[in-house]
Scaffold this motif. Structure first.
Motif, mmCIF file in Angstrom:
data_model
loop_
_atom_site.group_PDB
_atom_site.id
_atom_site.type_symbol
_atom_site.label_atom_id
_atom_site.label_comp_id
_atom_site.label_asym_id
_atom_site.label_seq_id
_atom_site.Cartn_x
_atom_site.Cartn_y
_atom_site.Cartn_z
ATOM 1 N N UNK A 37 1.342 -1.004 -0.443
ATOM 2 C CA UNK A 37 -0.202 -0.498 -0.259
ATOM 3 C C UNK A 37 0.761 0.818 -0.288
ATOM 4 N N UNK A 38 0.809 1.828 -0.754
ATOM 5 C CA UNK A 38 1.415 3.533 -1.250
ATOM 6 C C UNK A 38 -0.005 4.089 0.205
ATOM 7 N N UNK A 39 1.506 5.237 1.157
ATOM 8 C CA UNK A 39 1.363 6.333 2.160
ATOM 9 C C UNK A 39 2.018 6.845 1.707
ATOM 10 N N UNK A 40 0.439 8.099 1.785
ATOM 11 C CA UNK A 40 -0.706 8.109 1.590
ATOM 12 C C UNK A 40 -1.273 7.758 0.505
ATOM 13 N N UNK A 41 -2.332 6.562 0.229
ATOM 14 C CA UNK A 41 -2.640 6.124 -1.076
ATOM 15 C C UNK A 41 -3.097 7.852 -1.108
ATOM 16 N N UNK A 42 -3.662 7.309 -2.952
ATOM 17 C CA UNK A 42 -4.059 9.296 -2.994
ATOM 18 C C UNK A 42 -4.884 8.567 -4.710
ATOM 19 N N UNK A 43 -5.681 7.677 -4.676
ATOM 20 C CA UNK A 43 -7.084 7.706 -5.199
ATOM 21 C C UNK A 43 -8.190 7.781 -5.303
ATOM 22 N N UNK A 44 -8.978 7.885 -5.319
ATOM 23 C CA UNK A 44 -10.012 8.692 -4.687
ATOM 24 C C UNK A 44 -11.143 7.015 -4.269
ATOM 25 N N UNK A 45 -12.181 7.211 -2.614
ATOM 26 C CA UNK A 45 -12.225 5.585 -2.789
ATOM 27 C C UNK A 45 -13.010 4.845 -3.589
ATOM 28 N N UNK A 46 -13.687 5.347 -5.110
ATOM 29 C CA UNK A 46 -14.851 4.470 -5.648
ATOM 30 C C UNK A 46 -12.542 3.528 -6.764
#
Ligand code: SF4
Length: 74
Positions: A37-46
């Protein structure tokens, strides 16, 4: 901080790269090809939800950590 968190069960990961294809801002593959997992994640929830739902082994799980986001999404 996003209002959700993702768990990766690396014992179930096959290294197929599907999660990276759907949400490259949130997932990557380590030197063994397993998902991290990238931290912080950078994609939308969808996008993350699509990645989680598309994992062929069910190695990914998504949990809400923020009531406000849950209400906005719901
Ligand atoms: S989609 Fe699932 S099996 Fe494929 S790399 Fe991601 S976590 Fe691993």
């Amino acid at each position: 901080m996003p209002g959700w968190s993702v768990q990766i069960d690396r014992t179930r990961c096959l290294g197929c790269g599907v999660c990276v294809a759907y949400a490259p801002g949130s997932f990557a593959q380590d030197g063994e090809g397993l998902a991290v997992l990238r931290d912080p994640p950078a994609d939308s929830l969808d996008e993350v939800r699509t990645a989680v739902d598309s994992c062929p082994t069910g190695a990914l799980s998504l949990a809400s950590t923020d009531v406000a986001i849950t209400e906005r999404e719901g």
